[in-house]
Design a protein around this motif. Structure first.
Motif, PDB file in Angstrom:
ATOM      1  N   LEU A  49       3.708  -3.567  -2.651  1.00  0.00           N
ATOM      2  CA  LEU A  49       2.476  -2.784  -2.661  1.00  0.00           C
ATOM      3  C   LEU A  49       2.444  -1.829  -1.480  1.00  0.00           C
ATOM      4  O   LEU A  49       2.865  -2.171  -0.377  1.00  0.00           O
ATOM      5  CB  LEU A  49       1.244  -3.685  -2.582  1.00  0.00           C
ATOM      6  N   THR A  50       1.896  -0.648  -1.693  1.00  0.00           N
ATOM      7  CA  THR A  50       1.669   0.274  -0.580  1.00  0.00           C
ATOM      8  C   THR A  50       0.441  -0.206   0.190  1.00  0.00           C
ATOM      9  O   THR A  50      -0.338  -1.034  -0.305  1.00  0.00           O
ATOM     10  CB  THR A  50       1.407   1.700  -1.085  1.00  0.00           C
ATOM     11  N   GLY A  51       0.246   0.324   1.389  1.00  0.00           N
ATOM     12  CA  GLY A  51      -0.946  -0.016   2.163  1.00  0.00           C
ATOM     13  C   GLY A  51      -2.217   0.314   1.399  1.00  0.00           C
ATOM     14  O   GLY A  51      -3.185  -0.449   1.402  1.00  0.00           O
ATOM     15  N   ALA A  52      -2.214   1.454   0.715  1.00  0.00           N
ATOM     16  CA  ALA A  52      -3.401   1.859  -0.058  1.00  0.00           C
ATOM     17  C   ALA A  52      -3.660   0.894  -1.216  1.00  0.00           C
ATOM     18  O   ALA A  52      -4.806   0.532  -1.483  1.00  0.00           O
ATOM     19  CB  ALA A  52      -3.225   3.285  -0.572  1.00  0.00           C
ATOM     20  N   GLU A  53      -2.604   0.470  -1.902  1.00  0.00           N
ATOM     21  CA  GLU A  53      -2.767  -0.462  -3.021  1.00  0.00           C
ATOM     22  C   GLU A  53      -3.284  -1.815  -2.536  1.00  0.00           C
ATOM     23  O   GLU A  53      -4.200  -2.395  -3.125  1.00  0.00           O
ATOM     24  CB  GLU A  53      -1.441  -0.641  -3.755  1.00  0.00           C
ATOM     25  N   GLU A  74       1.167  -3.041   7.725  1.00  0.00           N
ATOM     26  CA  GLU A  74       1.196  -1.597   7.944  1.00  0.00           C
ATOM     27  C   GLU A  74       0.428  -0.867   6.844  1.00  0.00           C
ATOM     28  O   GLU A  74       0.667  -1.068   5.656  1.00  0.00           O
ATOM     29  CB  GLU A  74       2.637  -1.092   7.968  1.00  0.00           C
ATOM     30  N   GLY A  75      -0.526  -0.061   7.247  1.00  0.00           N
ATOM     31  CA  GLY A  75      -1.310   0.732   6.297  1.00  0.00           C
ATOM     32  C   GLY A  75      -2.438  -0.013   5.620  1.00  0.00           C
ATOM     33  O   GLY A  75      -3.170   0.578   4.830  1.00  0.00           O
TER      34      GLY A  75
END
Length: 92
Positions: A49-53, A74-75
């Motif tokens: 997962l990305t930080g935004a997700e 991170e993020g």
């Protein structure tokens, strides 16, 4: 569904290929059962997962607390009302 939650016929634990085999599977199930009895619910996640997700999932879950290693966050944006528990907070 995580594979450690899959039972064999007759509600037997069956096999488990991770380190420790069935003994590890039973420990994982016991930990999850204790957490559920305490009113805690696990939120499935992934290192992919990305930080935004991950931030969206956390906010959408309406969680009151999160256990996480800051080095892996991170993020990640943690809402101000969410209590953050680090590995040192959870150490025996």
């Amino acid at each position: 569904m995580p594979c450690h939650r899959v039972l064999a016929a007759g509600d037997r634990p069956g096999g488990f290929s991770a380190n420790g085999g069935v003994e590890t599977k039973l420990k994982m199930l016991a930990i999850e059962g204790a957490a559920m009895a305490a009113g805690l619910v696990g939120l499935p996640s992934s290192a992919a997962l990305t930080g935004a997700e991950a931030s969206f999932l956390l906010a959408d879950s309406e969680a009151a607390a999160i256990a996480l290693d800051p080095a892996l966050a991170e993020g990640l944006v943690v809402p101000p009302h969410v209590l953050v528990l680090t590995p040192s907070d959870l150490a025996g």
